[in-house]
Design a protein around this motif. Structure first.
Motif, mmCIF file in Angstrom:
data_model
loop_
_atom_site.group_PDB
_atom_site.id
_atom_site.type_symbol
_atom_site.label_atom_id
_atom_site.label_comp_id
_atom_site.label_asym_id
_atom_site.label_seq_id
_atom_site.Cartn_x
_atom_site.Cartn_y
_atom_site.Cartn_z
ATOM 1 N N ASN A 203 -12.478 59.580 -11.172
ATOM 2 C CA ASN A 203 -11.367 59.375 -12.086
ATOM 3 C C ASN A 203 -11.732 58.342 -13.153
ATOM 4 N N PRO A 204 -11.861 58.778 -14.403
ATOM 5 C CA PRO A 204 -12.296 57.886 -15.480
ATOM 6 C C PRO A 204 -11.397 56.681 -15.731
ATOM 7 N N ILE A 205 -10.132 56.758 -15.367
ATOM 8 C CA ILE A 205 -9.260 55.617 -15.627
ATOM 9 C C ILE A 205 -9.673 54.394 -14.812
ATOM 10 N N GLU A 206 -10.421 54.612 -13.723
ATOM 11 C CA GLU A 206 -10.910 53.480 -12.926
ATOM 12 C C GLU A 206 -11.753 52.535 -13.784
ATOM 13 N N ARG A 207 -12.538 53.083 -14.690
ATOM 14 C CA ARG A 207 -13.365 52.248 -15.573
ATOM 15 C C ARG A 207 -12.505 51.489 -16.579
ATOM 16 N N VAL A 208 -11.391 52.064 -16.974
ATOM 17 C CA VAL A 208 -10.455 51.369 -17.870
ATOM 18 C C VAL A 208 -9.819 50.202 -17.132
ATOM 19 N N TRP A 209 -9.427 50.418 -15.874
ATOM 20 C CA TRP A 209 -8.864 49.312 -15.077
ATOM 21 C C TRP A 209 -9.889 48.176 -14.951
ATOM 22 N N GLU A 210 -11.154 48.527 -14.686
ATOM 23 C CA GLU A 210 -12.203 47.500 -14.591
ATOM 24 C C GLU A 210 -12.303 46.703 -15.887
ATOM 25 N N TYR A 211 -12.276 47.390 -17.010
ATOM 26 C CA TYR A 211 -12.368 46.718 -18.318
ATOM 27 C C TYR A 211 -11.185 45.776 -18.513
ATOM 28 N N ILE A 212 -9.980 46.245 -18.214
ATOM 29 C CA ILE A 212 -8.784 45.418 -18.391
ATOM 30 C C ILE A 212 -8.865 44.177 -17.511
ATOM 31 N N LYS A 213 -9.242 44.351 -16.258
ATOM 32 C CA LYS A 213 -9.333 43.209 -15.346
ATOM 33 C C LYS A 213 -10.440 42.244 -15.763
ATOM 34 N N GLN A 214 -11.520 42.763 -16.332
ATOM 35 C CA GLN A 214 -12.610 41.895 -16.806
ATOM 36 C C GLN A 214 -12.110 40.937 -17.896
ATOM 37 N N GLN A 215 -11.139 41.393 -18.688
ATOM 38 C CA GLN A 215 -10.575 40.541 -19.739
ATOM 39 C C GLN A 215 -9.770 39.376 -19.153
ATOM 40 N N LEU A 216 -9.369 39.497 -17.884
ATOM 41 C CA LEU A 216 -8.529 38.477 -17.234
ATOM 42 C C LEU A 216 -9.309 37.556 -16.301
ATOM 43 N N VAL A 217 -10.612 37.808 -16.133
ATOM 44 C CA VAL A 217 -11.425 37.013 -15.206
ATOM 45 C C VAL A 217 -11.410 35.536 -15.618
ATOM 46 N N GLY A 218 -11.169 34.680 -14.639
ATOM 47 C CA GLY A 218 -11.207 33.236 -14.855
ATOM 48 C C GLY A 218 -9.929 32.648 -15.416
#
Length: 186
Positions: A127-142
């Motif tokens: 499911n390609p949206i999984e990569r979108v979720w990863e990208y969004i969460k990466q913006q929130l790291v830290g």
């Protein structure tokens, strides 16, 4: 035979990928580079308050639609697909999704313009949206959020800044694009 013969003039057939992700106050951590022997120090919050972000992406165009819900259940999923149906208007969409209980319950009433397509069990990598979720969460790291309101505000910024080109780049798996181009050739 043409698509219009089956669905009517002026309607488009769209291919969407759907999933949910949980976001909360527990700080997302990532890797950092430091000097040898130096342990990085960062503020971390362990609160367990959270919410669910339901979403769909269209790999071909980069279009996306997301809404926040308190739970991952059939009632909230029904609200999401009803809202999605309204967003699509006259368009008809095939929706690739996993087999979560909320997605396959008999209590759902699918809008006429949505056609669910379940992927094989235990295969989130399809499911390609999984990569979108990863990208969004990466913006929130830290980042440390003390309230869900702060997290929602920051998430809104991330969603507003993500472009259709980024969504398409993240979600355009070759096997999906090839299938769509092949289907369009008929």
């Amino acid at each position: 035979m043409t698509f219009q013969k089956f669905f009517g003039k002026g309607k488009r057939l769209r291919y969407l990928c759907q999933d949910e992700t949980r976001l909360g106050l527990k700080t997302l951590t990532g890797k950092v580079i430091t000097a040898r022997g130096v342990k990085p120090v960062a503020p971390i919050l362990w609160k367990r308050e959270n919410f669910w972000l339901y979403g769909v992406v269209e790999p071909l165009s980069g279009w996306h639609f997301c809404q926040e819900y308190a739970h991952l259940n059939g009632e909230d999923f029904q609200q999401f697909i009803d809202a999605l149906s309204l967003q699509l208007g006259e368009d008809i969409a095939l929706i690739q999704m996993d087999r979560a209980g909320a997605h396959i319950t008999n209590e759902l009433s699918w809008p006429e313009n949505l056609i669910p397509v379940c992927q094989p069990s235990h295969s989130p990598e399809l499911n390609p949206i999984e990569r979108v979720w990863e990208y969004i969460k990466q913006q929130l790291v830290g980042e440390v959020f003390t309230t869900l309101g702060q997290l929602r505000e920051r998430l809104q910024q991330v969603l507003e800044n993500i472009t259709p080109e980024q969504i398409s780049s993240l979600s355009s798996y070759n096997f999906i694009l090839e299938a769509l181009f092949y289907a369009a050739s008929y």
